[in-house]
Every structure is written in C-alpha cells, then in structure tokens.
Design a protein around this motif. Structure first.
Motif, short mmCIF file in Angstrom:
data_model
loop_
_atom_site.label_atom_id
_atom_site.label_comp_id
_atom_site.label_asym_id
_atom_site.label_seq_id
_atom_site.Cartn_x
_atom_site.Cartn_y
_atom_site.Cartn_z
N LEU A 174 0.83 -1.21 0.00
CA LEU A 174 0.00 0.00 0.00
C LEU A 174 0.86 1.25 0.00
O LEU A 174 0.53 2.24 -0.67
CB LEU A 174 -0.93 -0.01 1.22
CG LEU A 174 -1.86 1.20 1.36
CD1 LEU A 174 -2.81 1.29 0.17
CD2 LEU A 174 -2.65 1.11 2.67
N ILE A 175 1.97 1.23 0.73
CA ILE A 175 2.87 2.38 0.76
C ILE A 175 3.42 2.67 -0.63
O ILE A 175 3.37 3.80 -1.13
CB ILE A 175 4.00 2.14 1.77
CG1 ILE A 175 3.46 2.09 3.19
CG2 ILE A 175 5.07 3.24 1.65
CD1 ILE A 175 4.49 1.69 4.23
N ALA A 177 2.28 1.56 -3.52
CA ALA A 177 1.20 1.85 -4.46
C ALA A 177 0.75 3.30 -4.34
O ALA A 177 0.48 3.97 -5.35
CB ALA A 177 0.02 0.91 -4.22
N THR A 178 0.69 3.81 -3.11
CA THR A 178 0.28 5.19 -2.90
C THR A 178 1.29 6.16 -3.51
O THR A 178 0.93 7.15 -4.15
CB THR A 178 0.12 5.48 -1.40
OG1 THR A 178 -0.85 4.59 -0.84
CG2 THR A 178 -0.31 6.92 -1.16
N PHE A 181 0.99 5.86 -7.39
CA PHE A 181 -0.28 6.45 -7.83
C PHE A 181 -0.23 7.96 -7.74
O PHE A 181 -0.69 8.67 -8.64
CB PHE A 181 -1.42 5.89 -6.99
CG PHE A 181 -2.77 6.44 -7.38
CD1 PHE A 181 -3.43 5.99 -8.51
CD2 PHE A 181 -3.40 7.39 -6.59
CE1 PHE A 181 -4.67 6.48 -8.88
CE2 PHE A 181 -4.64 7.89 -6.94
CZ PHE A 181 -5.28 7.44 -8.08
N ALA A 182 0.37 8.47 -6.65
CA ALA A 182 0.42 9.92 -6.44
C ALA A 182 1.19 10.62 -7.54
O ALA A 182 0.78 11.67 -8.04
CB ALA A 182 1.04 10.22 -5.08
N LEU A 209 -3.75 14.71 -6.02
CA LEU A 209 -4.13 13.76 -4.96
C LEU A 209 -4.37 14.47 -3.64
O LEU A 209 -5.36 14.19 -2.95
CB LEU A 209 -3.03 12.72 -4.80
CG LEU A 209 -3.20 11.72 -3.64
CD1 LEU A 209 -4.47 10.89 -3.83
CD2 LEU A 209 -1.98 10.81 -3.54
N PRO A 213 -8.50 14.33 -2.27
CA PRO A 213 -8.28 12.97 -1.74
C PRO A 213 -9.49 12.06 -1.92
O PRO A 213 -9.33 10.86 -2.20
CB PRO A 213 -7.98 13.21 -0.26
CG PRO A 213 -8.59 14.54 0.05
CD PRO A 213 -8.44 15.35 -1.20
N ILE A 217 -9.10 8.67 -4.07
CA ILE A 217 -9.27 7.37 -3.43
C ILE A 217 -10.29 6.53 -4.19
O ILE A 217 -10.09 5.35 -4.46
CB ILE A 217 -9.68 7.54 -1.96
CG1 ILE A 217 -8.50 8.11 -1.15
CG2 ILE A 217 -10.12 6.21 -1.36
CD1 ILE A 217 -8.84 8.47 0.27
N ALA A 220 -8.67 5.39 -7.44
CA ALA A 220 -7.70 4.31 -7.24
C ALA A 220 -8.40 2.98 -7.03
O ALA A 220 -7.99 1.95 -7.61
CB ALA A 220 -6.81 4.63 -6.03
#
Length: 265
Positions: A174-175, A177-178, A181-182, A209, A213, A217, A220
């Motif tokens: 998740l870290i 991917a964030t 993605f950002a 982003l 948010p 979200i 995503a």
C-alpha cells in the motif's frame, strides 16, 4: 478559480499547472466518458486492450511457479498502465479535437515528449524495483507456509492462513502503491498534452491527490477493482476494461488540471 502561476526562467515564461477541485463522484463521470470514447473508437481501443491482455497473460504464464514475483509484477502491471495507455490518451485527445479515429498516429505519440517520459519511466522503474525487492524480503521474513505454485499461494491468501504475512505484505504494498499512484495519476497525459517536464508533471499529480483525496481514493479503487476483474476473467476482461480506464484517465487529467491554451504549432 485561481490562475496559473507564472514563473520567469531566463527569457522564457514557465507556467506551472493549477489543479482544479472535483467532487468524490467525479471518477464515475470519467468512466462514462471513457466508455463513450471506447464506443466511438472501438478498433484502435481494442488494439491496446489486447496488448494489455497479452501482457497480463504473459506475466501469469511466466511466473506460474514464482508466485512472489507474480504478485509484485501484477502490481507493477497496474501501476505501469499510464505508459501502456499513452495511445489511448491520444485517441481521446484526437476525438476531443474532432479528429477521426486512427491507430497509426497513436503508436508513436511518446515521441512528442520522449525525454521527460523517459525520466518519468526511470523514476517509476526504480520505485518498482525497490517494491519488488521489498516484496521478496517480506516473503523471506514472514511467509511460513510451504512454498506452493501460484494457485496454491492464492488459495492460502483466501484462507487467511498467514495473517501476519498478509498484514505486512499488503501494508508495504500500500505504501509503494500510494507513492506511485500519487506521482503518476495524471503525469503522462500532462506530459503528452502540454509538453510539460517530468518533475512539474509529477508535482502536479501529487497536488491533484492532495487537493482531491476523496475523488482520488475512489479513482484508485475503481482502477484496482476493474483490473482485478480483468484478471479474474482469464484476462479477457482486460481487453475492454483497460481501454476504458485509459480513456477515463485522460478525462481525469482534463477535469483536474487548469492550463492556458497550448501554443500554436
């Protein structure tokens, strides 16, 4: 609405993109617009859809017995989508300008800003390699079950046989991917459409982003969900779903970024 900030660099005027506020429901509009582009230009869109499906099938086949790499590469497939979707962005851009649907002009669209797209590719490549390595470290430290093939591994995930591993693995994922993605959510369309440099494109993407948010979200989760559906349908769903996502990403960029008119020529 705020105006773009003009920054003087020597004798040239550099305009930094401004991010627009959008609602949390905006991704639904982007998907509808993407579907409209797909219906209007089905043949070139399906070409890219088959490319997505072929790559997904190849990833699954090659790494059938190296499940740890398969999970990482599947994530990479999702996050490298902006590069594969450049042709889809160009289809949407041309349709927006009233041009006819054509595949050939989209195949070399990357040449429009090759240098900055190359820099962006290097940045994402480094992040992806670190992510893949971190994935292997997590497997080595936390995965305690017998080493199965891909099918067995997925069965163990669904059975929650190793909850500690799942929490750590998906937390690390998740870290990364964030982060990816950002910096990538609107970077490539911006570089292609306005010849923007890689750094300001990534900063604008991060700004989108941070300023929106809720919408980001939702977007995503929609991208991830549609990609999972594509893989679960024996990659056939990717043929249609990925072009729709690619077209929708172009409309996300157009909805999120405020820019002055592109220079003539």
């Amino acid at each position: 609405m705020s105006q773009p900030e003009d920054v003087k660099l020597g004798t040239e005027e550099w305009v930094f993109p401004v991010v627009r506020d959008v609602g949390a429901g905006a991704p639904l509009h982007w998907i509808r617009s993407g579907w409209a582009d797909f219906r209007a230009c089905p043949i070139p869109s399906l070409f890219y859809g088959f490319c997505f499906a072929a790559m997904g099938l190849l990833v699954t086949m090659v790494f059938e017995h190296a499940y740890a790499y398969t999970v990482a590469l599947t994530s990479g497939f999702l996050l490298l989508g902006p590069f594969l979707a450049m042709g889809l962005y160009e289809i949407s851009r041309r349709r927006e300008q009233g041009a006819t649907c054509a595949l050939l002009p989209t195949l070399t669209v990357w040449k429009r800003n090759a240098g900055n797209i190359g820099i962006f590719a290097v940045v994402l490549g480094i992040v992806f390699l670190v992510w893949a390595r971190a994935s292997m470290v997590v497997f080595a430290l936390f995965y305690t079950n017998e080493m199965p093939n891909l099918t067995g591994f997925l069965a163990q995930l669904l059975a929650l046989d190793n909850l500690e591993f799942l929490l750590v693995y998906f937390g690390v994922g998740l870290i990364f991917a964030t982060i990816v993605f950002a910096v990538s959510v609107i970077s490539v369309p911006l570089m292609l459409d306005r010849n923007q440099d890689a750094i300001s494109s990534m900063l604008t993407s991060v700004g989108a982003l941070m300023r929106n948010p809720g919408a980001m979200i939702v977007w995503a989760f929609m991208i991830a969900g549609l990609t999972v559906i594509g893989f679960m349908t024996f990659h056939l769903g990717l043929v249609v779903l990925m072009p729709i996502v690619g077209h929708a990403s172009w409309h996300a960029y157009r909805d999120l970024v405020v820019l002055p008119a592109a220079p003539a020529g």
